[in-house]
Scaffold this active site. Structure first.
Site, short mmCIF file in Angstrom:
data_model
loop_
_atom_site.label_atom_id
_atom_site.label_comp_id
_atom_site.label_asym_id
_atom_site.label_seq_id
_atom_site.Cartn_x
_atom_site.Cartn_y
_atom_site.Cartn_z
N ARG A 1 -2.95 -1.91 7.15
CA ARG A 1 -3.90 -0.81 7.27
C ARG A 1 -5.11 -0.97 6.36
O ARG A 1 -6.24 -0.62 6.74
CB ARG A 1 -3.18 0.50 6.97
CG ARG A 1 -4.05 1.74 7.09
CD ARG A 1 -3.24 2.98 6.77
NE ARG A 1 -4.06 4.19 6.79
CZ ARG A 1 -3.61 5.39 6.42
NH1 ARG A 1 -2.35 5.53 6.02
NH2 ARG A 1 -4.41 6.43 6.46
N CYS B 1 18.08 4.18 -3.07
CA CYS B 1 17.92 5.01 -4.27
C CYS B 1 19.10 5.95 -4.48
O CYS B 1 19.68 6.02 -5.57
CB CYS B 1 16.61 5.77 -4.22
SG CYS B 1 16.34 6.71 -2.71
N SER C 1 0.81 -1.23 0.00
CA SER C 1 0.00 0.00 0.00
C SER C 1 0.83 1.27 0.00
O SER C 1 0.30 2.36 -0.18
CB SER C 1 -0.94 0.02 1.21
OG SER C 1 -0.21 0.00 2.42
N ILE D 1 6.33 2.70 -2.83
CA ILE D 1 7.11 1.72 -3.59
C ILE D 1 6.26 0.49 -3.89
O ILE D 1 6.35 -0.09 -4.98
CB ILE D 1 8.40 1.35 -2.83
CG1 ILE D 1 9.34 2.55 -2.80
CG2 ILE D 1 9.08 0.15 -3.47
CD1 ILE D 1 10.57 2.35 -1.95
#
EC number: 1.2.1.103
Length: 354
Positions: free
Chosen positions: A36, A153, A10, A13
């Protein structure tokens, strides 16, 4: 066809993994977890996927993964969570592709130093067996492993920009300066108040200017290439972009190095790489790399400039932090591991103009 499950689907990424895997000819997404949003349709959390997927999020559990009969599990979890999952997944015979930092660093003690774990990494053998998922440097290891640790990243952009110089012994390794600019999506779905729009827009703001944890990855990988310790002074900045990372690096040359020497180093290492472009052009619109021309792709654009007055080299790199810096690089490594074409599911060109 490989069956894929995404743990932590969710988040930002996780959503990018879903988007890219839905376009992969050899993958079926059969499981996507979220504590969630369990029970909710995926497209209600990721509206861009409406009409492309009708799965609902499920509660994360090993039993749910095994019940889905997945072949590969992508873990898009906060740092410190994947280490609870990966040993069980490997024990069950699954390929684990971890997008957190939990298996990136080879020294177990580094997790105490850089991530403030209360004790060294609890699975040193698994840590040793994990492949650092930067394909251009570790293709053979990626092919043979059951655990792929997707690089950070900013570490990705930094390592790719400097690797040819370090490998070719063209620079001094005792003090390399790296400056990174990162977009707001790098903060993920649950950033701090400083990631709200009114704090982030029109801003260039340094954060964690010394001791940033991506330093550990950059030094680890460049030191492996050099065969000796490489020291990097790394400072990131939050900037007013949604996607992208731009890195500028500075290093002293190790001797009398010419521009043709630099070209040979970069072409020798990256000349045949599908996802790396050398951008150094006196003509045209793009003289050096720019985030604008890599957003939405798995590309890394690298460039350089020789400073003969100070006997130094300046390097540049640009990536999309969510694709090449995360989901795209994970899929590139997955393709290598499974024997698929390396660019399967990743054949994108940046929209232009944007």
């Amino acid at each position: 066809m490989r069956r894929a499950c995404i743990i932590g689907a969710s988040g930002v990424i996780g959503g990018e993994l879903l988007r890219l895997l839905l376009g992969h000819n050899n993958v079926e997404v059969v499981c996507a977890t979220s504590r969630r949003f369990a029970g909710e349709f995926i497209y209600r959390v990721h509206p861009n996927l409406r009409g492309f997927i009708n799965l609902k999020f499920t509660q994360p559990s090993i039993d749910a993964v095994l019940k889905s009969e997945s072949d590969v599990v992508f873990l898009a979890l906060p740092h410190g969570e994947s280490v609870k999952w990966v040993p069980k997944l490997v024990e069950s015979g699954l390929l684990a592709i971890d997008l957190s930092a939990d298996f990136r660093l080879k020294n177990p003690d580094d997790y105490v130093k850089w991530y403030h774990w209360p004790q060294p990494h609890p699975y040193p053998d698994l840590l040793k067996a994990a492949a650092y998922g930067l394909p251009e440097l570790h293709r053979d290891e990626i092919k043979a492993t059951k655990v792929i640790a997707v690089p950070g990243c900013m570490a990705t952009a930094s390592i790719v920009s400097l690797a040819p110089l370090v490998k070719g012994h063209l620079i001094n390794n005792d003090f390399i300066v790296v400056d990174a600019k990162i977009a707001s999506s790098g903060a993920g779905a649950e950033g701090t108040v400083l990631d709200y729009h009114w704090h982030r827009t029109h801003v260039v703001r340094p954060y964690q200017p010394v001791g940033h944890r991506h330093t550990a990855e950059i030094e680890q990988e460049l030191s492996l290439l050099a065969g000796s310790q490489v020291n990097v002074a790394f400072t990131p900045h939050a900037v007013d972009m949604v996607r992208g990372i731009f890195v500028t690096g500075h290093a002293r040359l190790s001797g009398s190095i010419s521009e043709p020497d630099l070209w040979r180093a970069y072409r020798g290492m990256y000349g045949n790489e599908r996802f790396i472009r050398i951008v150094k052009d006196k003509a045209g619109l793009a003289h050096y790399p720019s985030v604008k021309y890599v957003v939405g792709t798995n590309m890394v654009d690298v460039g350089f400039e020789l400073d003969q007055r100070l006997n130094r080299v300046v390097v540049f790199s640009a990536i999309d932090n969510l694709i090449r810096g995360a989901a795209g690089q994970a899929i590139q490594s997955f393709n290598i591991n499974q024997g698929f074409p390396e660019d399967e599911g990743l054949r994108f060109i940046t929209p232009y103009p944007v």
